[in-house]
Design a protein around this motif. Structure first.
Motif, PDB file in Angstrom:
ATOM      1  N   ASN A  18       0.699   5.624   0.440  1.00 17.52           N
ATOM      2  CA  ASN A  18       0.068   6.482   0.865  1.00 17.52           C
ATOM      3  C   ASN A  18      -0.011   7.708   0.086  1.00 17.52           C
ATOM      4  N   VAL A  52      -6.825   0.262  -4.296  1.00 20.03           N
ATOM      5  CA  VAL A  52      -6.689  -0.851  -3.234  1.00 20.03           C
ATOM      6  C   VAL A  52      -7.584  -2.129  -3.621  1.00 20.03           C
ATOM      7  N   THR A  60      -2.539   0.435  -4.200  1.00 15.18           N
ATOM      8  CA  THR A  60      -2.008  -0.681  -4.266  1.00 15.18           C
ATOM      9  C   THR A  60      -0.947  -0.666  -5.332  1.00 15.18           C
ATOM     10  N   LYS A 112       0.867  -1.188  -0.003  1.00 12.65           N
ATOM     11  CA  LYS A 112       0.064  -0.133   0.042  1.00 12.65           C
ATOM     12  C   LYS A 112       0.916   1.385   0.051  1.00 12.65           C
ATOM     13  N   GLN A 166      -5.008   5.975  -0.395  1.00 10.29           N
ATOM     14  CA  GLN A 166      -4.083   4.863  -0.710  1.00 10.29           C
ATOM     15  C   GLN A 166      -4.276   4.344  -1.892  1.00 10.29           C
TER      16      GLN A 166
END
Length: 337
Positions: A117, A162, A142, A115, A140
């Protein structure tokens, strides 16, 4: 890399609009790419001054505003392209001298996710994912990197909302794998769709299994056997059955199960499509799966050394430029090392 950045074909392919980078300006496409790759640990004006000082053009150094406008004309895909060039050249050149590390003739690839930010802006909330805890909301993404475990090369990468790692691997990264590759994967990839996809496309997998992943795995876990070859059937989940049907995947595959006792006393089971016991001795799989730790150290590099989360802007365009630029730099550094 210099020839690639300066070529007309690269300019035509990776500029946003046909008229971009056609007028004679201080910030050409190669200079814009270089400024992005140099990172943003100092102010933009200082970063620009450093580059133009090295070019012996400090008096003509443009403003941060001019740089910001120039980079908007550059597609983020340029850096994925440069990474692909580095990877292809690495295998072509180093294969001749025996410098490419393999296991029993196979490339060993990992595909783990992490992940990242991101800045909290309305546009990034739409493009990626919003999460919250008891204190705040945050944005976030991925990141999934397809990574050569033994040579520490990032083959390809994806950045998106994500999600689980399986979907980006199959939809965005699978084309970067080659026939005969072995993908060494963690428990999150223990899915029939992925195993059957690998069999159909003539790739192989080594996957650490959860206890409840497959009925044959649970049965093996409870047995006294340390190794077995079993038939894995498509699961009863409607989504899995639909995926298998839509893509013409086999509804059953032969796999090999291996049980190992860890130094901690825990038991782990590996599932692999490498069923030949003579070519692939059981005990080697313990060591091979241990090499998956290279995925973790690679993410440590891009997060803590390259500081991939130190984004230089707040638009999706800039976020993707910075991310794929770091992936390219990590591969280039590995080759040079």
């Amino acid at each position: 890399m210099r020839l690639e950045l300066e070529s007309e074909a690269t300019k035509d392919r990776f500029r946003v609009a046909p008229k971009d980078f056609t007028r004679k300006r201080l910030i050409t496409l190669p200079i814009a790419a270089l400024l992005i790759l140099r990172g943003h640990k100092v102010s933009q004006q200082n970063a620009i001054n450093k580059v133009f000082r090295e070019l012996d053009q400090l008096e003509a150094a443009p403003t941060p505003s001019a740089y910001s406008q120039a980079r908007q004309k550059l597609k983020p895909e340029l850096f994925a392209h440069l990474n692909k060039q580095v990877v292809e050249d690495y295998y072509r050149l180093y294969e001749k001298t025996g410098g490419v590390k393999r296991w029993r003739g196979h490339r060993l690839l990992g595909a783990d996710g992490t992940k990242l930010n991101l800045p909290d802006t309305p546009s990034l909330r739409v493009a990626f994912s919003v999460h919250s805890n008891q204190h705040e909301e945050f944005v976030q993404a991925t990141a999934v990197v397809l990574h050569d475990l033994l040579n520490d090369i990032a083959i390809a990468a994806s950045l998106g909302p994500v999600s689980g790692e399986k979907k980006p691997l199959l939809e965005k990264l699978w084309d970067a794998t080659l026939e005969n590759d072995v993908l060494v994967l963690d428990r999150n990839f223990g899915d029939y769709s992925l195993v059957s996809w690998a069999v159909l496309t003539r790739r192989n997998v080594i996957i650490r299994c959860r206890r409840q992943s497959f009925s044959v795995v649970e049965k093996f876990w409870q047995s006294d056997k340390i190794e077995d070859i079993v038939t894995l059937n498509v699961s009863q989940f409607s989504k899995t059955q639909q995926f298998v049907k839509e893509h013409g995947l086999p509804e059953s595959v032969k796999v090999r199960l291996l049980k190992f006792k860890l130094p901690t006393g825990e038991t782990e089971v590996l599932l692999t499509t490498l069923c030949d016991r003579c070519l692939y001795p059981r005990q080697e799989f313990y060591t091979v799966y241990g090499w998956r730790w290279s995925d973790e150290t690679h993410y440590d590099r891009i997060k803590n050394i390259f500081e991939v989360e130190r984004f230089s802007g707040e638009s999706e365009h800039v976020i993707r430029q910075d991310f794929f630029g770091v992936i390219f730099l990590s591969s280039l550094e590995s080759v040079l090392t």
